[in-house]
Design a protein around this motif. Structure first.
Motif, PDB file in Angstrom:
ATOM      1  N   GLU A 189      -3.238  -5.793  10.023  1.00 15.65           N
ATOM      2  CA  GLU A 189      -3.980  -4.823   9.235  1.00 15.65           C
ATOM      3  C   GLU A 189      -3.034  -3.956   8.408  1.00 15.65           C
ATOM      4  O   GLU A 189      -3.314  -3.631   7.254  1.00 15.65           O
ATOM      5  CB  GLU A 189      -4.811  -3.944  10.173  1.00 15.65           C
ATOM      6  CG  GLU A 189      -5.610  -2.872   9.471  1.00 15.65           C
ATOM      7  CD  GLU A 189      -6.340  -1.973  10.451  1.00 15.65           C
ATOM      8  OE1 GLU A 189      -6.681  -0.845  10.044  1.00 15.65           O
ATOM      9  OE2 GLU A 189      -6.566  -2.376  11.611  1.00 15.65           O
ATOM     10  N   HIS A 190      -1.888  -3.602   8.991  1.00 18.72           N
ATOM     11  CA  HIS A 190      -0.941  -2.722   8.308  1.00 18.72           C
ATOM     12  C   HIS A 190       0.038  -3.476   7.417  1.00 18.72           C
ATOM     13  O   HIS A 190       0.556  -2.909   6.465  1.00 18.72           O
ATOM     14  CB  HIS A 190      -0.170  -1.877   9.328  1.00 18.72           C
ATOM     15  CG  HIS A 190      -1.067  -1.009  10.155  1.00 18.72           C
ATOM     16  ND1 HIS A 190      -1.744   0.076   9.631  1.00 18.72           N
ATOM     17  CD2 HIS A 190      -1.424  -1.079  11.458  1.00 18.72           C
ATOM     18  CE1 HIS A 190      -2.472   0.632  10.576  1.00 18.72           C
ATOM     19  NE2 HIS A 190      -2.288  -0.049  11.704  1.00 18.72           N
ATOM     20  N   LYS A 191       0.303  -4.722   7.755  1.00 15.34           N
ATOM     21  CA  LYS A 191       1.207  -5.551   6.957  1.00 15.34           C
ATOM     22  C   LYS A 191       0.551  -6.920   6.767  1.00 15.34           C
ATOM     23  O   LYS A 191       0.811  -7.857   7.518  1.00 15.34           O
ATOM     24  CB  LYS A 191       2.573  -5.668   7.631  1.00 15.34           C
ATOM     25  CG  LYS A 191       3.284  -4.321   7.647  1.00 15.34           C
ATOM     26  CD  LYS A 191       4.693  -4.413   8.112  1.00 15.34           C
ATOM     27  CE  LYS A 191       5.310  -3.017   8.090  1.00 15.34           C
ATOM     28  NZ  LYS A 191       6.667  -3.001   8.574  1.00 15.34           N
TER      29      LYS A 191
END
Length: 160
Positions: free
Chosen positions: A106-108
């Motif tokens: 989700e973040h990367k």
């Protein structure tokens, strides 16, 4: 004239050498820069540092930077470019670290690639989200973007 031919000519005109530090592209930038005859005039060496250990050992990336920001970060890209420059005879270094896919988080997310360019000008870094067009497309896009960064640095123009 191809992008790599333009880089070859621009680097010759400036009398400079290039180096690269690559992770997710696995040597595609080095291959492009050495594709043409005469590339030994402008290409010193390339570093393929796929693992964190390789980034630390070969480029001097700080373990704390990797732990704090992760391998896919502009912080790591900057340290990679600076490390390649310091460990070569080059005057310009480009670095690439990213997630070619499949996968991501989700973040990367898949397709996120961080770049840095070190040289006589102030250190430059940026992140490009290529989306998830597939591993080959992300790697090719990252290679081409890095080559464009090099050409712009050599020529002082915004158009590759």
């Amino acid at each position: 004239m191809t992008l790599n031919a333009r880089i070859l000519q621009a680097a010759r005109d400036r009398g400079v050498m290039l180096t690269c530090a690559e992770s997710c592209t696995g040597g595609l930038v080095a291959a492009a820069l050495t594709e043409l005859p005469g590339s030994s005039d402008i290409f010193d060496r390339g570093f393929v540092t796929y693992t964190n250990a390789a980034k630390i050992d070969l480029l001097g990336v700080c373990a704390q930077t990797l732990q704090t920001h992760g391998a896919v970060s502009e912080d790591v890209a900057r340290e990679m470019a600076q490390g390649a420059l310091a460990r070569s005879q080059a005057q310009f270094a480009v670095s690439i670290t990213g997630i070619a896919g499949p996968g991501g988080s989700e973040h990367k997310p898949e397709g996120r690639v961080c770049f840095a360019l070190a040289g006589p000008e102030p250190l430059h870094s940026e992140t490009i989200d290529f989306g998830a067009p597939g591993r080959d497309a992300v790697r090719t896009g990252a290679r081409d973007h890095a080559l464009g960064l090099i050409l712009r640095a050599l020529t002082g123009t915004d158009t590759p």
